[in-house]
Design a protein around this motif. Structure first.
Motif, PDB file in Angstrom:
ATOM      1  N   LEU A 183       0.935  -1.304  -0.119  1.00 48.63           N
ATOM      2  CA  LEU A 183       0.009  -0.009  -0.190  1.00 48.63           C
ATOM      3  C   LEU A 183       0.913   1.403  -0.220  1.00 48.63           C
ATOM      4  CD1 LEU A 183      -3.061   1.179   0.152  1.00 48.63           C
ATOM      5  CD2 LEU A 183      -2.522   1.186   2.835  1.00 48.63           C
ATOM      6  N   PHE A 184       2.057   1.259   0.958  1.00 40.22           N
ATOM      7  CA  PHE A 184       2.699   2.438   0.889  1.00 40.22           C
ATOM      8  C   PHE A 184       3.714   2.627  -0.070  1.00 40.22           C
ATOM      9  CE2 PHE A 184       2.186   2.140   5.734  1.00 40.22           C
ATOM     10  CZ  PHE A 184       0.883   2.648   5.861  1.00 40.22           C
ATOM     11  N   SER A 185       3.975   1.411  -0.811  1.00 38.22           N
ATOM     12  CA  SER A 185       5.106   1.769  -1.738  1.00 38.22           C
ATOM     13  C   SER A 185       4.411   1.914  -3.230  1.00 38.22           C
ATOM     14  CB  SER A 185       5.912   0.249  -1.695  1.00 38.22           C
ATOM     15  OG  SER A 185       6.647   0.216  -0.561  1.00 38.22           O
ATOM     16  N   TYR A 186       3.285   1.306  -3.534  1.00 36.38           N
ATOM     17  CA  TYR A 186       2.889   1.239  -4.776  1.00 36.38           C
ATOM     18  C   TYR A 186       1.349   1.883  -5.034  1.00 36.38           C
ATOM     19  CZ  TYR A 186       6.731  -1.817  -5.156  1.00 36.38           C
ATOM     20  OH  TYR A 186       8.201  -2.404  -5.248  1.00 36.38           O
ATOM     21  N   VAL A 187       0.834   1.943  -3.995  1.00 39.11           N
ATOM     22  CA  VAL A 187      -0.558   2.919  -4.064  1.00 39.11           C
ATOM     23  C   VAL A 187      -0.629   4.153  -3.605  1.00 39.11           C
ATOM     24  CG1 VAL A 187      -3.125   2.466  -3.417  1.00 39.11           C
ATOM     25  CG2 VAL A 187      -1.648   0.461  -3.743  1.00 39.11           C
ATOM     26  N   LEU A 188       0.111   4.453  -2.488  1.00 36.62           N
ATOM     27  CA  LEU A 188       0.128   5.775  -1.830  1.00 36.62           C
ATOM     28  C   LEU A 188       1.463   6.352  -2.257  1.00 36.62           C
ATOM     29  CD1 LEU A 188      -1.587   5.209   1.512  1.00 36.62           C
ATOM     30  CD2 LEU A 188      -2.628   5.876  -0.679  1.00 36.62           C
ATOM     31  N   ASP A 189       2.507   5.915  -2.834  1.00 30.68           N
ATOM     32  CA  ASP A 189       3.447   6.482  -3.424  1.00 30.68           C
ATOM     33  C   ASP A 189       3.446   7.910  -3.770  1.00 30.68           C
ATOM     34  OD1 ASP A 189       2.415   5.435  -5.702  1.00 30.68           O
ATOM     35  OD2 ASP A 189       4.472   5.264  -6.513  1.00 30.68           O
TER      36      ASP A 189
END
Length: 598
Positions: free
Chosen positions: A223-229
């Motif tokens: 989520l943090f690396s590839y969605v909310l980046d």
């Protein structure tokens, strides 16, 4: 004109990979983030390497006869201290790539063989389970046996230090570079891929203690690396006596730190609420956050490790060959790590002199490990290379800050005990994400080879299958029962034949070595064109003067051009750049500083 255009095209092709990697990075290898971010990013790398570095010495405690928590804490803190020194050596004088150095699993089997020798003092009668099995890593608090464990760890340290001299010789003579010239994408890809795949049991073992928590960590990392980046979090900044809000890529910069922090906090809440069982044998007990509370209470605030702290290093002659086999495995693994770290951090492929220096520094670090009484040795950590791909931060300065953090926790056992108590399923979920990234990086190297060629498909596929099958069979129970196949092969062997067979089995039980060696033989023996094997581009880049000059920005030792540029004869040393090729370019760069930009 045609020749000039061809040369330009080759130069562009050679630089294409680092430049394309830089576009996807928040900070590349030469970038210097602000100090506050360096500290947090360095702490993120420390958390990633912490569990593996702390677990390996713990697995040896039973065989070493270490029973007191204070003695165990001293060994673990010394391990962090030496790994901090090793990381500084690697980033300053070694390859200069953003690579974390941590405890090596390649030396575990030779270490257990040394501890099982009759020439070492036996554990006292009150030491429960006096054997050298890997299952004896549990921490207990029975009567102390300090004199005995110090003698046993001295034999391991001395043997490790002597065997590591072979690694220093390999890098100093340039033998490592000779190997690298014959190693292409078809060798690198399966080797790096097996680095990730061979660690799957470690990740699965930790994650299986509570799959819900482990999968939560994986989901948060994704989520943090590839969605909310791309989400920018407004942060107040004081500028010119005014407070203004500026967007900061918080999720893109600290996905690991945020994921671990959220999962750790949730485990702490569930522990207090009584959601996790208090029975050590029950499932999900390892998710409790109060398991390591006693280790934190008994740990000292300050302790400075020093060489010979556990006694004068001693040498067990019969264990040198076994440790040397571990050295060879570590070198093969590290070469793949260097290439993977360069790709992920936006640097060109490591030249021969940088790889030689990296092997030398790893050998020096292993010697320091032996002198400091750290029984695990040192090697490049693949999980931290995977962290570079997830966080998209490949700055060398961040790894230096992480090394300083290791040194701090090495001299403060109480501070290190806080992170050692990290719940196992949180560590398992983190490993699942990291090891997957490492395996993916290995497979991405195949883009430089022609995978439409059936020869190349066979080389990659067969080497991976053999690397998984042969070590699995050697560790499996034999038909006679009661022992594994490798132990059954040692029955009845004595003297030199026993030592040679033990060394060979140590190599064959390592998935990374078997895969890399098989791929190396097949790729160099089976007929194939250099272009299909993916070797043309690298040869052209290595021989170009511009490539040599650009490599200095990434791989030259500090102040190397200024201090050694006037000594062209130093090119004979395999661990230094060929300053003859770049001397004129450096003079032109100093005279016309904008010429390179044009």
């Amino acid at each position: 004109n045609v020749m000039t255009e061809d040369a330009n095209e080759k130069t562009e092709v050679a630089d294409d990979s680092p430049n394309s990697a830089k576009k996807n990075l928040l900070y590349s290898i030469l970038d210097v983030p602000p100090i506050s971010q360096c500290i947090l990013l360095g702490l993120q790398h420390f958390i990633t390497m912490m569990s593996g570095t702390a677990i390996l010495p713990t697995l040896l405690f039973k065989a070493l006869c270490i029973t007191e928590l204070s003695d165990q804490s001293a060994v673990i803190s010394s391990t962090f201290f030496v790994m901090g020194l090793a990381t500084l050596l690697q980033t300053v004088l070694g390859t200069r790539l953003p690579i974390i150095q941590g405890a090596s699993a390649a030396f575990m089997i030779p270490t257990f063989a040394i501890l099982a020798s009759d020439r070492l003092p036996a554990c006292p009668a009150d030491h429960v389970g006096n054997d050298s099995s890997i299952d004896g890593g549990a921490i207990n608090s029975t009567t102390s046996s300090s004199p005995v464990w110090m003698e046993r760890i001295s034999f391991v340290g001395g043997t490790l230090a002597v065997s590591s001299l072979f690694q220093v010789i390999m890098g100093s003579t340039g033998f490592t570079a000779i190997m690298v010239r014959r190693i292409g994408p078809l060798v690198i890809a399966p080797t790096i891929c097996l680095i990730g795949l061979s660690l799957v049991p470690v990740a699965a073992s930790s994650a299986s203690s509570n799959w819900y928590v482990a999968m939560l960590v994986c989901i948060l990392v994704i989520l943090f690396s590839y969605v909310l980046d791309g989400v920018l979090v407004p942060l107040p900044i004081l500028s010119q006596r005014r407070i203004r809000c500026s967007g900061f890529a918080l999720f893109k910069s600290f996905p690991v730190l945020l994921s671990v922090g959220i999962a750790w906090a949730l485990c702490a809440i569930l522990t207090v609420a009584g959601a996790f069982p208090s029975d050590p044998g029950a499932w999900s007990y390892a998710a409790r956050t109060d398991i390591g509370s006693r280790a934190f209470t008994e740990a000292a605030w300050f302790r400075l490790p020093y060489p010979g702290q556990f006694g004068e290093p001693r040498i067990l002659a019969v264990g040198i060959l076994g440790m040397t086999a571990g050295v060879i495995v570590s070198v093969v693994e590290s070469i793949g790590d260097y290439v993977a770290a360069a790709r992920l951090s936006g640097a060109p492929r490591p030249p021969a002199h940088a790889i030689n220096r990296g092997v030398i520094m790893e050998g020096v670090a292993c010697i320091l490990s032996g002198l400091f009484g750290v029984p695990t040795g040192s090697t490049s950590y693949s999980e931290n290379i995977g962290a570079i791909g997830i966080t998209r931060v490949g700055s060398r300065r961040v790894i230096m800050f992480s090394a300083v953090i290791m040194l701090f926790f090495g001299i403060s056992p109480k501070s290190g005990a806080v992170f050692v108590s990290l719940p196992q399923p949180v560590v398992g979920g983190l490993f699942l994400a990291m090891f997957g990234m490492v395996a993916g990086v290995g497979l991405s190297s195949l883009q430089y080879a022609n995978m439409n060629n059936q020869r190349n498909v066979f080389v990659v596929g067969y080497s991976i299958i053999l690397g998984l099958a042969l070590p699995h069979w050697l560790r499996s129970p034999s038909r006679s029962g009661g022992m594994s196949n490798d132990q059954a092969m040692l029955v009845g062997k004595e003297g030199a034949s026993l030592i040679v067979l033990e060394t060979l089995l140590t190599l064959l039980k390592n998935e990374i070595f078997v895969t890399g060696f098989a791929a190396f033989l097949l790729d160099n023996l089976l007929r194939g064109s250099p272009s299909d094997r993916g070797l043309v581009e690298e040869d052209g880049a290595d021989n170009a003067d511009t490539g040599q000059r650009n490599d200095l920005d990434y791989y030259d030792i500090p102040f190397g051009v200024k201090l050694l540029g006037n000594w062209p004869r130093l090119h004979v040393l395999p661990f230094l750049p060929d300053y003859r090729l770049i001397k004129n370019d450096v003079k032109q760069k100093n005279t016309h500083p904008k010429s390179d930009q044009v």
